[in-house]
Design an enzyme around this catalytic site. Structure first.
Site, short mmCIF file in Angstrom:
data_model
loop_
_atom_site.label_atom_id
_atom_site.label_comp_id
_atom_site.label_asym_id
_atom_site.label_seq_id
_atom_site.Cartn_x
_atom_site.Cartn_y
_atom_site.Cartn_z
N ASP A 4 0.84 -1.20 0.00
CA ASP A 4 0.00 0.00 0.00
C ASP A 4 0.88 1.25 0.00
O ASP A 4 2.10 1.16 -0.11
CB ASP A 4 -0.97 -0.02 1.18
CG ASP A 4 -0.26 -0.08 2.53
OD1 ASP A 4 0.93 0.30 2.63
OD2 ASP A 4 -0.90 -0.52 3.50
N MET A 5 0.26 2.40 0.14
CA MET A 5 0.99 3.67 0.08
C MET A 5 1.98 3.84 1.23
O MET A 5 2.95 4.59 1.12
CB MET A 5 0.02 4.85 0.04
CG MET A 5 -0.73 4.91 -1.29
SD MET A 5 -1.88 6.29 -1.40
CE MET A 5 -0.73 7.66 -1.37
#
Length: 135
Positions: free
Chosen positions: A18-19
């Site tokens: 994810d980010m």
């Protein structure tokens, strides 16, 4: 670390993160599923696709996951698999993920499944019953 009936090693790929740079929580389900399929094939000599061809679907009816720590891109890890009989029609995969080489616990999972025939009725294939009763 438990004694597992089957173990499979992986490496985290960049696109699974994810980010924040951690493996997305849903990706762990993919790791667990692939490990179950490989367990069936390599340890029990069963092919998931063969069941489908016979009109039998092996299905997950419950998944419990306890996340202990995150994996990040490039991490190597291992999924351990234990198969247990729950009832005449249900089985449970006990699966744990460990960061390698440290063997730090990342995730604990209990994935309960059954099988249904082409009519949608519960029906555990003889090969699965035999594997459950052999243990």
């Amino acid at each position: 670390m438990k004694e597992y009936r089957f173990q499979l090693e992986f490496s985290v790929r960049d696109y699974e993160c994810d980010m924040q740079g951690h493996v997305n929580n849903a990706v762990y389900l993919n790791y667990l599923e692939h490990s179950r399929h490989q367990f069936l094939k390599e340890e029990l000599g069963l092919n998931f696709a063969d069941f489908v061809g016979r009109g039998i679907s092996l299905v997950v009816i419950r998944a419990e996951l306890d996340y202990k720590r995150s994996l990040q891109s490039g991490d190597r890890f291992m999924v351990g698999v234990i198969l247990e009989k729950v009832s005449p029609l249900r089985y449970c995969f006990i699966q744990d993920i460990y960061l390698l080489p440290e063997k730090k616990l990342v995730l604990k999972a209990r994935v309960t499944g059954t099988a249904v025939n082409a009519q949608g009725r519960p029906e555990l294939p003889e090969e699965i019953s035999a594997a459950l009763n052999a243990r």
